[in-house]
Design an enzyme around this catalytic site. Structure first.
Site, short mmCIF file in Angstrom:
data_model
loop_
_atom_site.label_atom_id
_atom_site.label_comp_id
_atom_site.label_asym_id
_atom_site.label_seq_id
_atom_site.Cartn_x
_atom_site.Cartn_y
_atom_site.Cartn_z
N LYS A 159 0.95 -1.17 0.18
CA LYS A 159 0.08 0.14 0.01
C LYS A 159 0.76 1.45 -0.02
O LYS A 159 1.59 1.61 0.89
CB LYS A 159 -0.93 0.15 1.21
CG LYS A 159 -2.05 1.24 0.74
CD LYS A 159 -2.45 1.56 2.17
CE LYS A 159 -1.69 2.83 2.75
NZ LYS A 159 -1.81 4.23 1.92
N GLU A 219 10.18 16.01 14.54
CA GLU A 219 10.57 15.74 13.12
C GLU A 219 9.79 16.73 12.37
O GLU A 219 8.46 16.64 12.14
CB GLU A 219 10.24 14.42 12.70
CG GLU A 219 10.73 14.14 11.50
CD GLU A 219 10.68 12.81 11.06
OE1 GLU A 219 9.44 12.09 11.18
OE2 GLU A 219 11.55 12.16 10.22
P1 NDP Z 1 2.21 8.51 7.71
O1 NDP Z 1 3.19 7.80 9.03
O2 NDP Z 1 0.77 8.83 8.43
O3 NDP Z 1 2.10 7.70 6.29
C1 NDP Z 1 3.10 6.74 5.99
C2 NDP Z 1 2.17 5.32 5.52
O4 NDP Z 1 1.50 4.82 6.54
C3 NDP Z 1 0.95 5.95 4.33
O5 NDP Z 1 1.07 4.94 3.36
C4 NDP Z 1 -0.20 6.14 5.26
O6 NDP Z 1 -1.01 6.11 4.21
C5 NDP Z 1 0.09 4.98 5.97
N1 NDP Z 1 -0.81 4.88 7.10
C6 NDP Z 1 -1.27 5.89 7.79
N2 NDP Z 1 -1.77 5.66 9.03
C7 NDP Z 1 -2.06 4.23 8.96
C8 NDP Z 1 -2.88 3.20 9.77
N3 NDP Z 1 -3.44 3.69 10.73
N4 NDP Z 1 -2.64 1.98 9.36
C9 NDP Z 1 -1.98 1.65 8.10
N5 NDP Z 1 -1.24 2.46 7.37
C10 NDP Z 1 -1.51 4.01 7.74
O7 NDP Z 1 2.86 9.72 7.49
P2 NDP Z 1 2.34 11.09 7.02
O8 NDP Z 1 2.15 11.13 5.69
O9 NDP Z 1 0.96 11.36 7.63
O10 NDP Z 1 3.50 12.02 7.59
C11 NDP Z 1 3.36 12.98 8.54
C12 NDP Z 1 4.67 12.82 9.29
O11 NDP Z 1 5.51 11.47 9.41
C13 NDP Z 1 5.81 13.68 8.29
O12 NDP Z 1 5.52 15.04 8.49
C14 NDP Z 1 7.30 12.89 8.69
O13 NDP Z 1 7.34 13.88 9.92
C15 NDP Z 1 6.73 11.62 9.01
N6 NDP Z 1 7.25 10.48 8.08
C16 NDP Z 1 8.18 10.15 8.24
C17 NDP Z 1 8.70 9.09 7.18
C18 NDP Z 1 9.95 8.48 7.22
O14 NDP Z 1 10.61 8.22 6.14
N7 NDP Z 1 10.20 7.95 8.36
C19 NDP Z 1 7.99 8.94 5.84
C20 NDP Z 1 6.75 9.79 6.00
C21 NDP Z 1 6.50 10.65 7.18
P3 NDP Z 1 -1.78 7.45 3.44
O15 NDP Z 1 -0.67 8.39 3.38
O16 NDP Z 1 -2.25 6.84 2.24
O17 NDP Z 1 -2.76 7.79 4.58
#
Ligand code: NDP
Length: 478
Positions: free
Chosen positions: A175, A379
């Site tokens: 996903k 972050e």
């Molecule tokens: P998320 O952790 O929400 O998203 C990452 C992935 O997880 C996406 O595919 C998202 O889906 C999915 N996801 C979100 N909630 C759930 C859940 N309950 N169950 C299963 N899958 C889920 O990150 P965000 O996009 O909200 O970004 C927010 C913050 O996270 C950023 O500002 C950054 O600080 C951090 N981040 C860190 C990353 C890293 O590389 N460590 C990468 C991305 C974000 P969908 O987006 O489709 O809702």
């Protein structure tokens, strides 16, 4: 506008209920692709397909060389389609094209090639026992893997999960993030073209919470969950994994400390420090977003760093000259803007940068910030760095370790003893000395504290994506 469906059981399909969403180009701030919006029903279809392919299909039973050949063909297809694959990520989330097309696509291909070869060349321990029995280890594929990828390196991080899972004979439901869905469908299309059997790599698009992502992590047909994203989401996913007793690998956020000692090669330190915080417009879990500089070179470092930050080219990410694009989405822009707007009220000072046009934030340098401010502890995931002075090695280590994250750190020094001493004391999954972002895919990758659980890479990925099995044979004596 082109449509991108789920890929389930070898077919590209719309959602069961016909739902769709727009993928927004964050530079033009308009839709550029239509995408199937998945729900629990689509996830269920995909997990069942992956289960069938695992239980009955050829993939887990194939020889490692044959399976590896498919992954190598897929890598070749990615490389041949680098322009299109790179552009998909750039249009989806605003990454400068020179980073997506020229770096990420080839890193994605390298992930596939590396894990194909690593699996094929792996050896297992054999233990001749005093009793005469003979024990050895088999690495059996774990089953159906749920891979949840983030939007900051859509193709590259998807393959970082998918490649080892597939190389070890698992089937996958991927996903992607809703902000960056297109390259995942294209990856699955190319996998079929490379000869991967139907149901082996499935893609379901959709939102995370209360939607496809949540349904996937809670599905009882899943055997492994691998996730990269926010620490808060990691906690939710770990709870879902616990409910089904499923092993989970979490690569979460970071607040990388970058420690520059007075004896550092200053030009080298500035060059890497700029890359460490502004690559991909700061949307990198590894970003060196806190820089600590020893006082004798503090002013000189600041002057050089600010000059380099101001020289960066901001603009259309499709333009090869652009180094800083927009933030990936309006929602994310609003989050980063909040940090920029509160610098002064939090006690800091902006030396250069600030808000740009559209959803852009210019390379921003902040000084005089109290270490307890959110800018130093949370972050930000954007092009904002806080630079602070320190006096002693002890103080530098304490400042660097003063975080709930522990993904990575950097040390710049020409003193070999100090390099080893400080690397050993930093609480982080990776420490780079006099460089940044250099990876060997055999090395462990992951974080401590809020930065994650588990390690991936080389044999660490093998441990996670397989069920190691001990076979003990009674050898009859004469
Ligand atoms: P998320 O952790 O929400 O998203 C990452 C992935 O997880 C996406 O595919 C998202 O889906 C999915 N996801 C979100 N909630 C759930 C859940 N309950 N169950 C299963 N899958 C889920 O990150 P965000 O996009 O909200 O970004 C927010 C913050 O996270 C950023 O500002 C950054 O600080 C951090 N981040 C860190 C990353 C890293 O590389 N460590 C990468 C991305 C974000 P969908 O987006 O489709 O809702």
């Amino acid at each position: 506008m082109d449509f991108y469906g789920h890929v389930i059981d070898g077919e590209e399909v719309p959602s069961a209920d016909g739902a769709e969403f727009d993928s927004i180009d964050p530079y033009r701030r308009e839709p550029w692709a239509r995408v199937a919006l998945g729900s629990a029903a689509d996830v269920d279809r995909a997990v069942r397909a992956a289960r069938r392919a695992f239980d009955e299909g050829p993939w887990p039973r194939m020889g490692l060389a044959e399976r590896g050949a498919v992954l190598h063909r897929l890598a070749g297809l990615l490389e041949r389609n680098a322009e299109e694959m790179g552009l998909s990520d750039t249009r989806d989330m605003g990454k400068p094209i020179t980073q997506s097309r020229d770096n990420d696509v080839f890193r994605a291909a390298a992930n596939l090639r590396f894990f194909a070869d690593h699996a094929r060349l792996s050896t297992a321990e054999t233990l001749p026992m005093d009793s005469g029995h003979h024990a050895y280890t088999r690495f059996e594929p774990a089953g159906v893997v749920a891979a949840i990828a983030p939007w900051n390196y859509p193709l590259m991080l998807a393959t970082w999960k998918v490649a080892p899972a597939l190389a070890w004979g698992n089937t996958v439901v991927l996903k992607p993030a809703e902000d960056s869905p297109v390259s995942a469908t294209k990856l699955a299309r190319l996998a079929l073209e490379a000869g991967m059997p139907p149901g082996v790599l499935n893609v379901v698009h959709g939102r995370g919470p209360d939607s496809a992502g949540q349904a996937l992590t809670e599905h009882p047909g899943i055997d492994r969950i691998t996730f990269t994203g926010a620490s808060s989401t990691g906690r939710v996913i770990a709870r879902a994994a616990a409910a089904n007793l499923v092993p989970v690998s979490l690569e979460l956020g970071g607040k990388g400390a970058n420690v520059v000692f007075a004896d550092a090669d200053l030009a080298n330190a500035v060059e890497w420090s700029i890359k460490a915080v502004y690559t991909n417009t700061g949307q990198v879990c590894l970003a060196g977003s806190r820089i600590y500089v020893q006082r004798p070179i503090y002013e000189e470092f600041l002057a050089r760093f600010v000059a380099a930050a101001e020289a960066m080219v901001i603009g259309d990410p499709c333009d090869a000259a652009t180094q800083i694009g927009p933030l990936a989405s309006e929602q994310h822009y609003r989050k980063v803007r909040g940090y920029v707007e509160t610098v002064e009220s939090a006690g800091g000072k902006i030396l250069t940068g600030g808000l740009g046009d559209g959803w852009t934030v210019r390379p921003t340098v902040v000084v005089d910030m109290p270490q307890t401010a959110p800018h130093c502890t949370e972050e930000i995931f954007g092009p904002l760095v806080v630079i602070s002075p320190f006096d002693t090695e002890q103080e530098a280590v304490e400042l660097a370790n003063n975080t709930r994250y522990g993904l990575n750190a950097m040390v710049f020094t020409e003193n070999l003893h100090r390099a080893h001493r400080v690397s050993a004391r930093l609480r982080a999954g990776t420490v780079w000395v006099n460089c940044f972002f250099i990876r060997d895919l055999r090395a462990p990758f992951g974080g401590v504290g809020d930065s994650g659980v588990g390690r991936e890479g080389g044999s660490f990925s093998r441990e996670f994506f397989t069920e190691p099995k001990a076979v003990i044979i009674d050898v009859k004596r004469d």
